[in-house]
Design a protein around this motif. Structure first.
Motif, short mmCIF file in Angstrom:
data_model
loop_
_atom_site.label_atom_id
_atom_site.label_comp_id
_atom_site.label_asym_id
_atom_site.label_seq_id
_atom_site.Cartn_x
_atom_site.Cartn_y
_atom_site.Cartn_z
N PRO A 79 0.81 -1.23 0.00
CA PRO A 79 0.00 0.00 0.00
C PRO A 79 0.84 1.28 0.00
O PRO A 79 0.51 2.23 -0.70
N PHE A 80 1.93 1.26 0.75
CA PHE A 80 2.77 2.47 0.81
C PHE A 80 3.37 2.79 -0.56
O PHE A 80 3.40 3.94 -0.99
N TRP A 142 0.97 15.25 4.33
CA TRP A 142 1.70 16.51 4.26
C TRP A 142 0.64 17.60 3.99
O TRP A 142 -0.03 17.55 2.97
N LEU A 162 3.24 17.85 9.14
CA LEU A 162 3.38 16.47 8.65
C LEU A 162 2.75 15.55 9.67
O LEU A 162 2.93 15.76 10.88
N TYR A 164 1.52 11.54 11.06
CA TYR A 164 1.50 10.08 11.01
C TYR A 164 0.07 9.66 10.70
O TYR A 164 -0.88 10.23 11.24
N THR A 173 -0.61 -2.60 8.19
CA THR A 173 -0.58 -1.31 8.90
C THR A 173 0.41 -0.40 8.19
O THR A 173 1.35 -0.88 7.55
N VAL A 174 0.18 0.90 8.27
CA VAL A 174 1.10 1.89 7.71
C VAL A 174 1.25 3.02 8.72
O VAL A 174 0.27 3.56 9.21
N LYS A 175 2.49 3.37 9.00
CA LYS A 175 2.78 4.42 9.98
C LYS A 175 2.68 5.83 9.37
O LYS A 175 2.08 6.72 9.94
N GLY A 176 3.33 6.02 8.19
CA GLY A 176 3.37 7.35 7.61
C GLY A 176 4.42 8.21 8.29
O GLY A 176 5.15 7.71 9.13
N PRO A 177 4.49 9.51 7.97
CA PRO A 177 3.79 10.15 6.85
C PRO A 177 4.32 9.67 5.51
O PRO A 177 5.22 8.84 5.45
N ALA A 178 3.72 10.18 4.43
CA ALA A 178 4.18 9.84 3.09
C ALA A 178 5.61 10.32 2.87
O ALA A 178 6.08 11.23 3.55
N ILE A 179 6.28 9.68 1.92
CA ILE A 179 7.59 10.15 1.47
C ILE A 179 7.41 11.28 0.46
O ILE A 179 8.21 12.20 0.37
N VAL A 180 6.33 11.18 -0.31
CA VAL A 180 6.07 12.15 -1.38
C VAL A 180 5.19 13.28 -0.80
O VAL A 180 4.15 13.00 -0.23
#
Lengths: 358, 426
Positions: A79-80, A142, A162, A164, A173-180
């Motif tokens: 998903p990420f 973001w 920014l 999480y 599960t996804v922590k975040g934040p996005a890289i983009v």
């Protein structure tokens, strides 16, 4: 639905696989010449073909306005990574990206990855909905003005902007934040084919554009109403939803087939009701259905893209434009603008404002 | 000599406070640097990767450039606006699966007509893993095991179609992956995209010797470069490979000026920009492993001892022996009478090549002639114009002396690098 609701048109440019950019570029430019809202490019791990998102990234700098919507599957992917790739397509196209979310149902696809067995559609579509959900959250993670480049304090970003996402789905599960950083459209457009109950549910919850199948305008209108009601029940604004009827289109060799119209027979490529006839017949059908309030538009899958897309653009679309039923140029630059969808604010920015006001 | 352009990244080398610094996200910035590199007849353009935003003291690190688009998507778009330039993406082997990544890399190779490269990196930390389905599941020791099997599996997939365009079923059964089926993409123009391995450790060198086409190393002195070069090239024979089959390309920074003295001034000014007062405190906190926000960057070094394994820093390399480094910093500060910030500037960021265009061209050439490198990956400090001067002023000198190509002779990245087409193993 008002008869003056703008008509939206999209076309699939996939077909028998090509392994060079030129083929897809010609078709995307052709569709752009007709001022279509977007092109889709189907994709699957189950049959030969290039990665669709990559192909449309290759097409992006060579086009100006057309929306670019690759199929991206959510079953065997991360998903990420999915969210990053779609956001990046939005960046390289200056706000023209969408993605058509789909699932991988077969054992053969599962064996290509060797990580998990095939699962029933209900479970896969629940996961696909969650991937759409976490992607939207990552795109929001973001805030728009997070990059500050403040030389006085030495800070490149305001890290309070920014967030999480701390997403917990049924399978990941996804922590975040996005890289983009937040993409130009805020959130790229999410497209889902509502073909069965599980995908219908995911579409009502998470899609901006829903492709439906119908053989009569009444059937399409009923489906559209149902999806809008479902979206409304999930707390969404139904007017922020576009419902497009999916048609598989065979414009044949003759200008007009002896008995043009929809056929209940072959459901080619599984991409919608089968239409056979000439470009004028197709324009008549689109005009009639749209006037009847059946849908916000049409997603057309030509059975032979090289032949039929040219006929759709220079025949069908030209006629609809002549009748003032379809735009002749793009007033906006982003796919959301073509679709009449507002650029969403980040949910995290809203939460912050709300808590300050409280 | 081979040359590559590293897009300025999420690191302390990139100066964002300079008025000439532009977006690190807008596609126009990527286009500018890629076209500059192609104008300079570079071998390839290089994108790094990050999968989790770095943290410091439990919060997102905010002093350096943050945020970047995903590399393969950017490179596919760049294929539309360049013709010969190689396109290299850094993609993690830990948080991807061979089938999907091999497919994406083969796709880039098709869409760019033979210009794709993959920089294989590995990570195992639970911190990055928090963004992925499996989390940080891999022992550190297993990283190269997985990477090696990943690359081998990708090559099996790339070989699964015959050169004649016929798809054949594949089956791979190994420690890391057990997969089978059919690949969706025919053999790509280069046969296999070029494989880059980044890392200087003994395991990394061995992995590169066995499987990579390029090793992206850290810059050292000429002497250290020669030792590294000899060591890595000597490892190739064990794998039935020739010395020329693996190119050694250190990542380097270059500063030019009209004269050597002017270049030195520029270089010092860039280091001052790179180490802002806030960055100086942060660098010290990374070393000491403790909160030093109360200290004055223009004052002396902290007199307290560093803390081991404080967990203060997340998502980046930490110092192996902070006590020894602190002792070295103190010695330098005392000998030269430097403040904390000046000590950081002095110890952490000196550029690799500083001088007039003539000086830089001569030194780069000497590095290659004396077998310390086969070429360089240039890491500019400015987005996107950071290589303008190099391409306009140094490249012509390298071309004049015959050290570097004046025109591309082939169309694929393999042809630029002088690498043979991989033998098809169907």
């Amino acid at each position: 639905m008002s008869a003056r609701t703008p008509l939206h048109l999209a076309a699939e440019i996939g077909g028998p696989p090509h392994y060079d950019a030129g083929h897809y570029l010609r078709l995307a430019k052709l569709a752009e010449g007709g001022a279509l809202d977007y092109v889709t490019l189907g994709d699957s791990f189950a049959r030969p073909g290039l990665d669709a998102l990559a192909v449309l990234a290759r097409v992006a700098p060579a086009t100006d306005r057309i929306g670019l919507v690759p199929t991206v599957t959510t079953t065997h992917t991360e998903p990420f990574h999915v969210s990053s790739a779609v956001a990046s397509l939005d960046w390289v196209s200056n706000g023209r990206a969408g993605w058509h979310a789909d699932v991988s149902t077969t054992e053969a696809e599962a064996r290509l990855f060797g990580r998990r067995p095939a699962a029933p559609p209900a479970a896969l579509w629940q996961e696909a909905g969650e991937v759409a959900d976490v992607s939207a959250r990552l795109w929001d993670s973001w805030e728009d003005d997070a990059e500050i480049r403040d030389t006085a304090t030495g800070r490149f970003i305001d890290r309070d902007k920014l967030h999480y996402v701390d997403f917990e789905g049924s399978t990941f599960t996804v922590k975040g934040p996005a890289i983009v950083p937040r993409p130009p459209q805020g959130r790229p457009v999410t497209v889902i084919d509502a073909v069965g109950a599980p995908s219908k549910e995911a579409a009502a919850r998470h899609a901006d554009v829903i492709h439906i199948r119908a053989t009569t305008p009444e059937q399409a209108a009923a489906l559209r109403d149902e999806l809008r009601a479902k979206a409304s029940a999930r707390g969404r604004d139904p007017d922020a939803l576009r419902v497009l009827v999916a048609l598989t289109v065979d414009l044949g060799d003759a200008e007009s087939a002896p008995e043009p119209g929809l056929e209940s027979g072959p459901q080619l490529a599984g991409r919608g009701t089968y239409f056979r006839g000439g470009p004028v017949d197709l324009a008549d059908l689109i005009a009639q259905w749209h006037r009847a309030g059946a849908a916000d538009g049409f997603h057309l899958t030509p059975i032979t893209p090289e032949r039929d897309l040219e006929r759709i653009v220079n025949g069908t679309v030209a006629l609809l434009q002549h009748r003032s039923l379809f735009r002749t140029f793009y007033p906006g630059g982003t796919l959301r603008e073509h679709l009449g969808l507002a650029r969403p604010a980040s949910r995290y920015a809203r939460a912050e404002t709300a808590s300050k006001e409280a | 000599m081979h040359l590559a352009a590293h897009f300025p990244g999420v690191n302390a080398t990139t100066v964002w406070a300079d008025p000439r610094s532009r977006s690190q996200i807008d596609f126009s910035s990527f286009v500018h640097l890629a076209r500059t590199a192609e104008r300079g007849k570079f071998d390839f353009f290089f994108l790094a990767e990050g999968l989790r935003l770095r943290e410091h003291n439990g919060r997102i690190h905010d002093l350096d450039v943050v945020g970047r688009p995903e590399s393969l998507t950017v490179l596919n778009a760049l294929a539309a606006v360049t013709e010969r330039l190689g396109l290299a993406a850094t993609v993690n082997a830990t948080f991807n699966e061979p089938y999907e990544l091999a497919r994406r890399l083969a796709t880039l190779d098709h869409l760019s007509e033979g210009r794709a490269a993959w920089n294989v990196v590995t990570s195992s930390d639970a911190f990055t893993g928090e963004n992925f389905r499996r989390g940080g599941y891999l022992d550190r020791a297993d990283r190269y095991t997985r990477a090696a099997e990943f690359v081998a599996t990708a090559r099996e997939l790339w070989d699964s179609w015959t050169p004649g365009g016929e798809s054949r079923p594949f089956a791979h059964e190994g420690e890391q992956f057990t997969i089978s089926g059919e690949f969706t993409v025919p053999r790509s123009p280069q046969g296999h995209p070029v494989v880059i391995q980044a890392g200087d450790s003994s395991e990394g060198r061995e992995f590169a010797a066995s499987a990579a086409d390029i090793i992206f190393t850290r810059h050292g002195t000429l002497e250290a470069g020669r030792d590294f070069y000899a060591d890595v090239k000597a490892r190739l024979a064990a794998y039935g490979r020739q010395p020329d089959d693996l190119k050694i390309m250190p990542g380097v920074t270059v500063v030019t000026g009209d004269t050597d003295a002017e270049a030195q001034e520029h270089a010092y000014e860039i280091r001052r920009q790179q180490v802002s007062p806030q960055n100086a405190i942060l660098a010290a906190e990374q070393l000491w492993g403790r909160d030093l926000s109360a200290y004055d960057p223009d004052g002396p070094l902290p007199e307290i001892d560093p803390v081991l394994d404080s967990g203060l820093v997340k998502g980046r390399v930490v110092y192996g022996d902070p006590f020894a480094v602190v002792a070295r910093w103190r010695a330098i500060a005392e000998a030269k009478g430097l403040s904390l910030r000046q000590t950081v500037i002095e110890t952490t960021t000196r550029q690799s090549f500083i001088g007039s265009p003539q000086t830089v061209a001569a030194e780069l050439t000497a590095f290659v002639d004396e077998r310390a490198a086969d070429g360089f990956i240039l890491v500019p400090h400015l987005t996107p114009g950071g290589l303008d001067d190099f391409v306009d002023r140094v490249v012509p000198l390298l071309q004049e002396s015959g050290a570097f190509r004046s025109e591309y002779s082939g169309s694929t990245l393999r042809s630029h690098l002088g690498l043979a087409e991989p033998v098809w193993k169907g």
